[in-house]
Design an enzyme around this catalytic site. Structure first.
Site, mmCIF file in Angstrom:
data_model
loop_
_atom_site.group_PDB
_atom_site.id
_atom_site.type_symbol
_atom_site.label_atom_id
_atom_site.label_comp_id
_atom_site.label_asym_id
_atom_site.label_seq_id
_atom_site.Cartn_x
_atom_site.Cartn_y
_atom_site.Cartn_z
ATOM 1 N N GLU A 1 0.991 -1.260 0.180
ATOM 2 C CA GLU A 1 -0.006 0.325 0.127
ATOM 3 C C GLU A 1 0.333 1.119 0.256
ATOM 4 O O GLU A 1 0.388 2.565 0.522
ATOM 5 C CB GLU A 1 -0.863 -0.105 1.583
ATOM 6 C CG GLU A 1 -0.301 -0.128 2.547
ATOM 7 C CD GLU A 1 -1.527 -0.618 3.265
ATOM 8 O OE1 GLU A 1 -2.025 0.530 3.347
ATOM 9 O OE2 GLU A 1 -1.513 -1.255 4.487
ATOM 10 N N CYS B 1 -3.361 -3.801 4.155
ATOM 11 C CA CYS B 1 -2.043 -4.741 4.778
ATOM 12 C C CYS B 1 -3.030 -6.461 4.333
ATOM 13 O O CYS B 1 -2.699 -6.758 4.407
ATOM 14 C CB CYS B 1 -2.355 -4.737 6.281
ATOM 15 S SG CYS B 1 -2.327 -3.145 6.482
ATOM 16 N N SER C 1 -10.165 2.716 14.004
ATOM 17 C CA SER C 1 -9.622 1.766 13.490
ATOM 18 C C SER C 1 -9.480 0.308 13.879
ATOM 19 O O SER C 1 -9.076 -0.570 13.860
ATOM 20 C CB SER C 1 -8.944 2.148 12.648
ATOM 21 O OG SER C 1 -6.893 2.140 13.678
ATOM 22 N N HIS D 1 -2.296 -9.811 12.664
ATOM 23 C CA HIS D 1 -1.918 -8.920 11.678
ATOM 24 C C HIS D 1 -0.986 -7.536 12.530
ATOM 25 O O HIS D 1 -1.894 -7.254 14.291
ATOM 26 C CB HIS D 1 -3.017 -7.748 10.806
ATOM 27 C CG HIS D 1 -2.503 -6.784 10.768
ATOM 28 N ND1 HIS D 1 -1.256 -6.166 9.814
ATOM 29 C CD2 HIS D 1 -3.091 -5.060 10.776
ATOM 30 C CE1 HIS D 1 -1.117 -5.310 10.015
ATOM 31 N NE2 HIS D 1 -2.507 -4.392 10.097
ATOM 32 N N LYS E 1 -5.161 -7.295 22.282
ATOM 33 C CA LYS E 1 -6.279 -7.192 22.473
ATOM 34 C C LYS E 1 -8.061 -7.937 21.725
ATOM 35 O O LYS E 1 -8.604 -8.451 21.940
ATOM 36 C CB LYS E 1 -6.945 -5.714 21.601
ATOM 37 C CG LYS E 1 -6.093 -4.836 22.908
ATOM 38 C CD LYS E 1 -6.411 -3.090 22.008
ATOM 39 C CE LYS E 1 -5.871 -1.972 22.748
ATOM 40 N NZ LYS E 1 -6.604 -1.073 23.461
ATOM 41 N N ASN F 1 5.119 -0.618 12.712
ATOM 42 C CA ASN F 1 4.104 -1.385 11.209
ATOM 43 C C ASN F 1 4.679 -2.230 9.946
ATOM 44 O O ASN F 1 5.809 -1.345 9.625
ATOM 45 C CB ASN F 1 2.785 -0.675 11.118
ATOM 46 C CG ASN F 1 1.947 -1.531 10.747
ATOM 47 O OD1 ASN F 1 1.931 -2.653 10.171
ATOM 48 N ND2 ASN F 1 0.757 -0.636 10.337
ATOM 49 N N SER G 1 -7.779 -2.141 6.520
ATOM 50 C CA SER G 1 -7.992 -0.953 6.853
ATOM 51 C C SER G 1 -9.134 -0.885 5.430
ATOM 52 O O SER G 1 -8.894 -1.102 4.536
ATOM 53 C CB SER G 1 -7.345 0.298 7.000
ATOM 54 O OG SER G 1 -7.636 -0.281 8.163
HETATM 55 N N1 CAA Z 1 1.715 4.353 31.012
HETATM 56 C C1 CAA Z 1 0.730 2.763 30.021
HETATM 57 N N2 CAA Z 1 0.111 3.374 29.253
HETATM 58 C C2 CAA Z 1 -0.347 4.558 29.340
HETATM 59 C C3 CAA Z 1 0.160 5.470 29.673
HETATM 60 C C4 CAA Z 1 1.092 5.228 30.139
HETATM 61 N N3 CAA Z 1 1.419 6.451 31.006
HETATM 62 N N4 CAA Z 1 -0.594 6.516 28.713
HETATM 63 C C5 CAA Z 1 -1.819 5.545 28.084
HETATM 64 N N5 CAA Z 1 -1.316 4.721 28.063
HETATM 65 C C6 CAA Z 1 -2.332 3.471 27.605
HETATM 66 C C7 CAA Z 1 -3.735 3.885 27.057
HETATM 67 O O1 CAA Z 1 -4.906 3.434 28.496
HETATM 68 C C8 CAA Z 1 -4.041 3.654 26.029
HETATM 69 O O2 CAA Z 1 -4.251 1.675 26.315
HETATM 70 P P1 CAA Z 1 -5.569 1.090 25.568
HETATM 71 O O3 CAA Z 1 -6.005 0.529 24.735
HETATM 72 O O4 CAA Z 1 -5.214 -0.363 26.715
HETATM 73 O O5 CAA Z 1 -6.763 1.760 26.187
HETATM 74 C C9 CAA Z 1 -2.404 3.087 25.146
HETATM 75 O O6 CAA Z 1 -1.849 3.281 25.687
HETATM 76 C C10 CAA Z 1 -2.795 3.512 24.326
HETATM 77 O O7 CAA Z 1 -3.263 5.393 23.981
HETATM 78 P P2 CAA Z 1 -4.639 6.356 23.390
HETATM 79 O O8 CAA Z 1 -5.272 4.917 23.007
HETATM 80 O O9 CAA Z 1 -4.568 7.340 24.440
HETATM 81 O O10 CAA Z 1 -3.787 6.333 22.098
HETATM 82 P P3 CAA Z 1 -3.588 7.540 20.607
HETATM 83 O O11 CAA Z 1 -5.107 8.027 21.587
HETATM 84 O O12 CAA Z 1 -1.948 8.260 21.418
HETATM 85 O O13 CAA Z 1 -3.408 6.424 19.940
HETATM 86 C C11 CAA Z 1 -3.147 4.359 18.278
HETATM 87 C C12 CAA Z 1 -2.922 5.032 19.051
HETATM 88 C C13 CAA Z 1 -4.677 4.408 18.149
HETATM 89 C C14 CAA Z 1 -2.968 3.307 18.278
HETATM 90 C C15 CAA Z 1 -2.506 5.286 17.141
HETATM 91 O O14 CAA Z 1 -1.184 5.213 17.657
HETATM 92 C C16 CAA Z 1 -2.560 5.512 15.711
HETATM 93 O O15 CAA Z 1 -3.820 5.927 14.854
HETATM 94 N N6 CAA Z 1 -2.119 4.475 15.440
HETATM 95 C C17 CAA Z 1 -2.446 3.610 14.158
HETATM 96 C C18 CAA Z 1 -3.848 3.604 13.354
HETATM 97 C C19 CAA Z 1 -3.656 1.941 14.313
HETATM 98 O O16 CAA Z 1 -2.124 1.261 14.251
HETATM 99 N N7 CAA Z 1 -4.842 1.106 13.982
HETATM 100 C C20 CAA Z 1 -5.085 -0.056 14.834
HETATM 101 C C21 CAA Z 1 -6.526 -0.774 13.660
HETATM 102 S S1 CAA Z 1 -6.465 -0.358 12.036
HETATM 103 C C22 CAA Z 1 -5.109 -1.526 11.465
HETATM 104 O O17 CAA Z 1 -4.852 -2.795 12.293
HETATM 105 C C23 CAA Z 1 -4.749 -1.063 9.833
HETATM 106 C C24 CAA Z 1 -3.254 -0.549 10.154
HETATM 107 O O18 CAA Z 1 -2.051 -1.818 9.972
HETATM 108 C C25 CAA Z 1 -3.016 0.682 10.086
#
Ligand code: CAA
Length: 407
Positions: free
Chosen positions: A79, A111, A201, A233, A242, A276, A309
Site C-alpha cells: 500500500e 494490509c 480503526s 496483523h 486486544k 508496522n 483497513s
Molecule cells: N502508561 C501505560 N499505558 C498508557 C499510558 C502510560 N503512561 N498512557 C496511555 N497508555 C495506554 C492507554 O491506556 C491505551 O491503552 P488501551 O488501548 O488499553 O486503552 C494505550 O496506551 C494507547 O493510548 P491512547 O489510546 O491514548 O493512544 P493514542 O490516542 O495516542 O492512539 C493509536 C493510539 C490509536 C494506536 C494511534 O497510535 C494510531 O492511530 N495508530 C495508527 C492506526 C492503527 O494502528 N490502528 C490499528 C488498527 S487498523 C490496522 O490494523 C491497519 C493498519 O495497519 C493501520
C-alpha cells in the site's frame, strides 16, 4: 494436495528510531509507547530505499536454494506503491533475475492484500503443483509527523515462496473473509501519509476479526482450541493482545491471561523492534513465531488473522511442518536487527522529510545502508535501481532502455 509456505524471510531497513527518543520529543510518558502500544523501536527507511529495494532484499534470501526457473508467478503486495500503472514486482523480477516466463502483478487492499496474494498463489499452485509462486509484501508505514499514529510507524518486507509439499507451513483450505466499506484508515493519491481514525480503526479491526472468524467456522474450519498459537496483523503489538482477548472472550473459550499470552507472545518479538509493515506485518509475526520460540512447533496448528483497513479481514489456519527449523534464517534476521544504526531525532526528521519530488524533475538519492539494492533516483520519469555487490553467479544486466547503473 498439501500447499503452503515453503520459505519465508524478512528485510527491514538498517536504521531505527528508539521510541524513548520519540517519547522525549513528544513529551509523552515512555510507558505509553512500551506498554500501552507495545513498541520499543521503529524501523525508518533511508531515502534511497523503497518498497522495491526492501522487497528485493527479502526475496533474495527467500530464494536461496530454490530453483528460480520454477517460479511462474510473482505477486507484489503493497500500500506504498511507487507507480500508478507499473507493478513494483516488475522491478523486483529484474533485480532477482527471475525467468521471463512469469506473470508479475501488484495487489492492493491495505494490509490484507498479502493474504489475498497468498490465497491466490495457493490456488494457482494447487492447479499446477510443479510450479512455485513468489509473494513479496513490502511497505513503509507512515503517519503525520507528530501525530498520534507516529509511534506506530515502521518499514519492512517479507518474501515467501508458495509451493506444493511446503517445508515450513501448510495452509489449510478454509478461509473466512469479511468486507465492509468504512473510512478508518486510507491514503489519498495526493498524500504521502495515511489518514487515520485510530480508535475507530481498532474497533473495525475487532469487528472484522469476529466476522471473519464466523465465516471461517461456516467454511468448516478448525475449532479455536485446536490452534496452539495465533498470529494477528500487527499495527502494533498491543493490538494482538486486544484481538486475542476479544476472540477468546467472544467464543466463550476458557483461557487464563497467561495462557492467552503464551499463544501470541513469540509472534510479537520482531514487530516490537520494527513497527508496522502493513502488508508484511502478519507474516513478520509468523516468522517471529517460527524463529523466536524455543519450543519445536512441528505439527502444531496456527490460527492467522489478516486485517486491511477500509476494510477487509481474513481468518485462516496452517500447520507448521516438522523439520521447519532447519530452513529458517533466524541468525541472519537477528544479526540484521542488531546491526541497525540508531538514528538521532534530527536524522529521523531528515529521513522523514526526504519525500521524493513529485514535480517530475530528475533527482539522485544520497547513499545510505540499503542491503543489496538501492533506489538511486529518478531520471526522465524512470526510477533507477542499483544492485550493490552482486554475487558473481548473478550477473547484473541493463534493462531494455539502458538506464541501469551498476555500482
Ligand atoms: N502508561 C501505560 N499505558 C498508557 C499510558 C502510560 N503512561 N498512557 C496511555 N497508555 C495506554 C492507554 O491506556 C491505551 O491503552 P488501551 O488501548 O488499553 O486503552 C494505550 O496506551 C494507547 O493510548 P491512547 O489510546 O491514548 O493512544 P493514542 O490516542 O495516542 O492512539 C493509536 C493510539 C490509536 C494506536 C494511534 O497510535 C494510531 O492511530 N495508530 C495508527 C492506526 C492503527 O494502528 N490502528 C490499528 C488498527 S487498523 C490496522 O490494523 C491497519 C493498519 O495497519 C493501520
Amino acid at each position: 494436495m498439501r500447499v503452503g509456505i515453503d520459505s519465508l524471510s524478512l528485510y527491514t531497513p538498517g536504521y531505527y528510531l528508539d521510541l524513548a527518543l520519540l517519547a522525549e520529543r513528544r513529551n509523552t510518558p515512555l510507558l505509553k509507547y512500551v506498554k500501552g502500544i507495545g513498541q520499543e523501536r521503529m524501523a525508518v527507511p533511508a531515502p534511497d530505499e523503497d518498497v522495491v529495494t526492501m522487497g528485493a532484499n527479502a526475496a533474495l534470501q527467500t530464494l536461496e536454494g530454490i530453483d528460480r526457473t520454477q517460479i511462474d508467478t510473482l505477486i507484489f503486495a503493497t500500500e506504498s506503491g511507487v507507480d500508478q500503472s507499473k507493478a513494483a514486482g516488475i522491478y523486483v523480477h529484474r533485480l532477482l533475475g527471475l525467468p521471463s516466463r512469469c506473470r508479475t502483478f501488484e495487489v492492493k487492499q491495505a494490509c490484507c492484500s498479502s493474504t489475498a496474494a497468498l490465497q491466490m498463489a495457493l490456488a494457482s499452485v494447487a492447479l499446477k503443483p510443479s510450479r512455485k509462486a513468489l509473494i513479496v509484501a513490502s511497505d513503509v508505514a507512515r503517519y503525520g509527523f507528530g501525530s498520534a499514529g507516529e509511534p506506530t510507524q515502521g518499514a519492512g518486507a517479507i518474501a515467501m515462496v508458495v509451493s506444493a509439499h511446503p517445508r515450513l507451513v501448510e495452509i489449510h483450505p478454509a478461509c473466512g473473509s469479511y468486507t465492509e466499506d468504512v473510512m478508518d484508515f486510507w491514503r489519498p493519491n495526493y498524500m504521502n501519509e495515511a489518514v487515520v481514525d485510530g480508535k475507530y480503526s481498532i474497533k473495525m479491526y475487532l469487528k472484522a476479526l469476529m466476522e471473519s472468524w464466523h465465516a471461517y467456522c461456516e467454511e468448516g474450519g478448525m475449532a479455536l482450541g485446536e490452534f496452539s498459537r495465533f498470529c494477528y496483523h500487527l499495527p502494533f503489538t498491543r493490538m494482538a493482545e486486544k484481538a486475542h482477548r476479544h476472540l477468546v472472550r467472544n467464543t466463550g473459550t476458557n483461557l487464563s491471561a497467561e495462557q492467552q499470552a503464551a499463544q501470541i507472545d513469540d509472534t510479537l518479538i520482531y514487530n516490537r523492534l520494527i513497527g508496522n509493515c502493513y502488508t508484511a506485518s502478519l507474516y513478520v509475526g509468523l516468522l517471529s513465531l517460527l524463529e523466536g520460540g524455543e519450543r519445536d512447533l512441528g505439527n502444531q496448528h496456527v490460527g492467522m488473522f489478516s486485517y486491511g483497513s477500509g476494510c477487509m479481514g481474513s481468518f485462516f489456519g496452517g500447520t507448521v511442518q516438522p523439520g521447519y527449523r532447519a530452513l529458517l534464517h533466524a541468525r541472519r534476521h537477528r544479526d540484521m536487527l542488531q546491526a541497525r544504526e540508531a538514528l538521532t531525532f534530527e536524522r529521523y526528521e531528515a529521513f522523514y522529510n526526504h519525500v521524493a519530488q513529485r514535480d517530475g524533475s530528475d533527482y539522485q538519492n544520497p547513499r545510505n545502508h540499503t542491503g543489496a539494492y538501492r533506489f538511486a533516483g529518478v531520471s526522465d520519469h524512470k526510477r533507477l535501481y542499483e544492485t550493490l555487490n552482486a554475487p558473481a553467479d548473478q550477473p547484473v544486466e541493463a534493462p531494455a532502455d539502458g538506464d541501469f547503473v551498476k555500482v
